[in-house]
Write a protein that holds these residues in place. Structure first.
Motif, short mmCIF file in Angstrom:
data_model
loop_
_atom_site.label_atom_id
_atom_site.label_comp_id
_atom_site.label_asym_id
_atom_site.label_seq_id
_atom_site.Cartn_x
_atom_site.Cartn_y
_atom_site.Cartn_z
N GLN A 1 -2.57 -6.04 -7.62
CA GLN A 1 -2.75 -7.02 -7.12
C GLN A 1 -2.77 -6.93 -5.56
N THR A 2 -1.54 -6.41 -5.03
CA THR A 2 -1.58 -6.50 -3.65
C THR A 2 -1.93 -5.23 -2.92
N ALA A 3 -2.25 -4.06 -3.75
CA ALA A 3 -2.56 -2.84 -3.23
C ALA A 3 -3.94 -2.32 -4.01
N PRO A 4 -4.78 -3.18 -4.22
CA PRO A 4 -5.92 -2.87 -5.17
C PRO A 4 -6.69 -1.53 -4.97
N LEU B 1 10.32 -5.91 0.86
CA LEU B 1 8.96 -5.78 0.60
C LEU B 1 8.16 -6.73 1.73
N MET B 2 7.04 -6.25 2.28
CA MET B 2 6.19 -7.13 3.03
C MET B 2 5.55 -8.18 2.34
N ASP C 1 1.03 -1.15 0.06
CA ASP C 1 -0.09 -0.02 -0.03
C ASP C 1 0.94 1.33 0.07
N THR C 2 2.01 1.27 0.87
CA THR C 2 2.71 2.55 0.92
C THR C 2 3.60 2.52 -0.25
N LEU C 3 3.92 1.54 -0.97
CA LEU C 3 4.80 1.66 -2.03
C LEU C 3 3.85 2.16 -3.31
N ALA C 4 2.71 1.76 -3.33
CA ALA C 4 1.56 2.13 -4.31
C ALA C 4 1.33 3.61 -4.33
N LYS C 5 1.02 4.07 -2.93
CA LYS C 5 0.97 5.40 -2.78
C LYS C 5 2.20 6.22 -3.05
N ILE C 6 3.39 6.04 -2.96
CA ILE C 6 4.73 6.83 -3.16
C ILE C 6 4.52 6.83 -4.54
N PHE C 7 4.44 5.92 -5.56
CA PHE C 7 4.50 5.98 -7.08
C PHE C 7 3.16 6.60 -7.54
N ASP D 1 6.74 10.86 6.04
CA ASP D 1 5.37 10.41 6.18
C ASP D 1 5.00 9.28 7.00
N ALA D 2 4.02 9.60 7.90
CA ALA D 2 3.79 8.70 8.88
C ALA D 2 3.62 7.22 8.62
N ALA D 3 3.28 6.76 7.34
CA ALA D 3 2.94 5.44 6.91
C ALA D 3 4.27 4.99 6.91
N ILE D 4 5.60 5.75 6.26
CA ILE D 4 6.81 5.22 5.91
C ILE D 4 7.53 5.12 7.42
N VAL D 5 7.37 6.24 8.25
CA VAL D 5 7.99 6.19 9.50
C VAL D 5 7.41 4.88 10.37
N ALA D 6 6.02 4.35 10.40
CA ALA D 6 5.49 3.36 11.02
C ALA D 6 6.35 2.10 10.74
N LEU D 7 6.94 1.86 9.26
CA LEU D 7 7.38 0.71 8.86
C LEU D 7 8.73 0.42 9.40
N ASN D 8 9.26 1.94 9.39
CA ASN D 8 10.79 2.13 9.55
C ASN D 8 11.11 2.59 10.99
#
Length: 364
Positions: A200-203, A254-255, A147-153, A162-169
């Motif tokens: 397929q993974t972030a529809p 990747l998750m 989801d985060t990768l899709a939102k970036i691109f 961004d909070a989403a990237i911080v939460a993962l790292n």
């Protein structure tokens, strides 16, 4: 032989028999890369074009094949998968290299190098992970989910803190800086595989269909080398590229399921081994429906399979035999070992090698 009236499992058994019967007849014509190179009687020129992701492998294959077959010259232009398919369809090349298989609209048309009324087939010859490459000030490791990768691109996450990237790292020091996301500007099978993975993974985020053309804005670069150069020479960059050409760039994990997974050639090969053939294709077409949604951390789902696209019957029979000899080499265990050594990719499984050989036995 026309395989379309047989089921897909049957094609392998039938063609395997043909391969055995034709082996002795061809034995004296095509030399391997061993000491008997002087025995080769092959002559002529082959022209291919397409995937820039597989260019390193193509150059290694060409060098090995030409060493064993000194009367043969092979040219490969890394023009991108879309450009390669277009050139082959128009008759400008003898084969195409493509990171995406032929579309239904392409199959519905004519192929200029093929016997009228016949079609081309997609034969897997190269497997590689697609790496998410990055160059971010102060960041050496990066975890990312789909989801985060899709939102970036897609351009909806625009800052590295961004909070989403911080939460993962949580252990990373992420800068309060703009994300510079680089995509392929040319028609690219790498883009199609990347967008297929995200779709397929972030529809809910990536609502565009998988396509050779990148569907959103942002910075574009031509070819795999162009994306790698842009990320290498830019600031706070992220992009996607065939892992064999990532060089010294940092790559994201990747998750997959509940774990963050780094790419490896073996994990890419593993997900391909567990993927079925695309449904409703001709029996001699080996296009694969990649299992992007795997939750097995031993598998890396952001992967591409590059295909050699060839006629199942060439209008110029002599040229067809030359194409067949070259593709037989690159898809063999020996050819796969060359790609593994010089391009850093995992070889295909013995089952997939056998299936490609079975179809090639029917090419003429």
């Amino acid at each position: 032989m026309n395989f379309k009236r047989f089921g897909r499992p049957a094609v392998i058994a039938i063609a395997a028999g043909l391969a055995l019967s034709s082996c002795a007849a061809n034995e004296g014509d095509v030399a391997t890369t061993g000491d008997d190179a002087s025995a080769s009687t092959l002559t002529g020129t082959l022209n291919g074009a397409g995937s820039s992701a597989m260019d390193a492998a193509q150059q290694a294959w060409i060098a090995a094949f030409q060493t064993a077959n000194t009367g043969v010259t092979i040219n490969y232009e890394p023009s991108g998968s879309g450009g390669g398919r277009e050139a082959f369809i128009a008759g400008g090349t003898d084969f195409a290299g493509s990171d995406s298989y032929l579309g239904e609209d392409e199959l519905a048309g004519e192929f200029a190098s093929c016997v009228p009324g016949t079609k081309a087939v997609d034969l897997p010859v190269y497997i590689s992970p697609i790496a998410v490459i990055f160059n971010v000030d102060g960041v050496d490791e990066l975890n990312i989910d789909a989801d985060t990768l899709a939102k970036i691109f897609a351009g909806t996450i625009t800052s590295w803190d961004d909070a989403a990237i911080v939460a993962l790292n949580p252990d990373a020091t992420l800068p309060a800086a703009t994300i510079n996301a680089v995509h392929r500007s040319d028609d690219s099978g790498t883009t199609k595989n990347f967008s297929d993975y995200l779709g397929q993974t972030a529809p809910t985020v990536w609502t565009e269909k998988a396509s050779d053309t990148f569907p959103f804005g942002g910075e574009g670069a031509k070819g795999t080398s162009g994306v790698v150069d842009a990320v290498t020479n830019g600031t706070n960059m992220i992009g996607y590229a065939d892992a064999s050409q990532a060089g010294d760039l940092s790559t994201a994990k990747l998750m997959v399921g509940d774990e963050f997974v780094a790419y490896t050639p073996e994990a890419a090969a593993e997900v391909v081994a567990g993927s079925p053939l695309v449904a409703d294709r001709a029996a001699d077409d080996l296009s694969l429906d990649l299992n992007r949604k795997t939750t097995n951390p031993a598998e890396y789902p952001l992967v591409l399979v590059s295909y050699a696209i060839v006629c199942n019957e060439y209008a110029d029979a002599a040229q067809g035999e030359l194409v067949k000899a070259y593709i037989e080499f690159i898809s063999s265990a020996e050819g796969q070992a060359v790609a593994e050594e010089f391009a850093g990719v995992a070889p295909m499984t013995s089952e997939l090698i056998d299936n490609v050989a079975a179809v090639l036995a029917t090419v003429k």
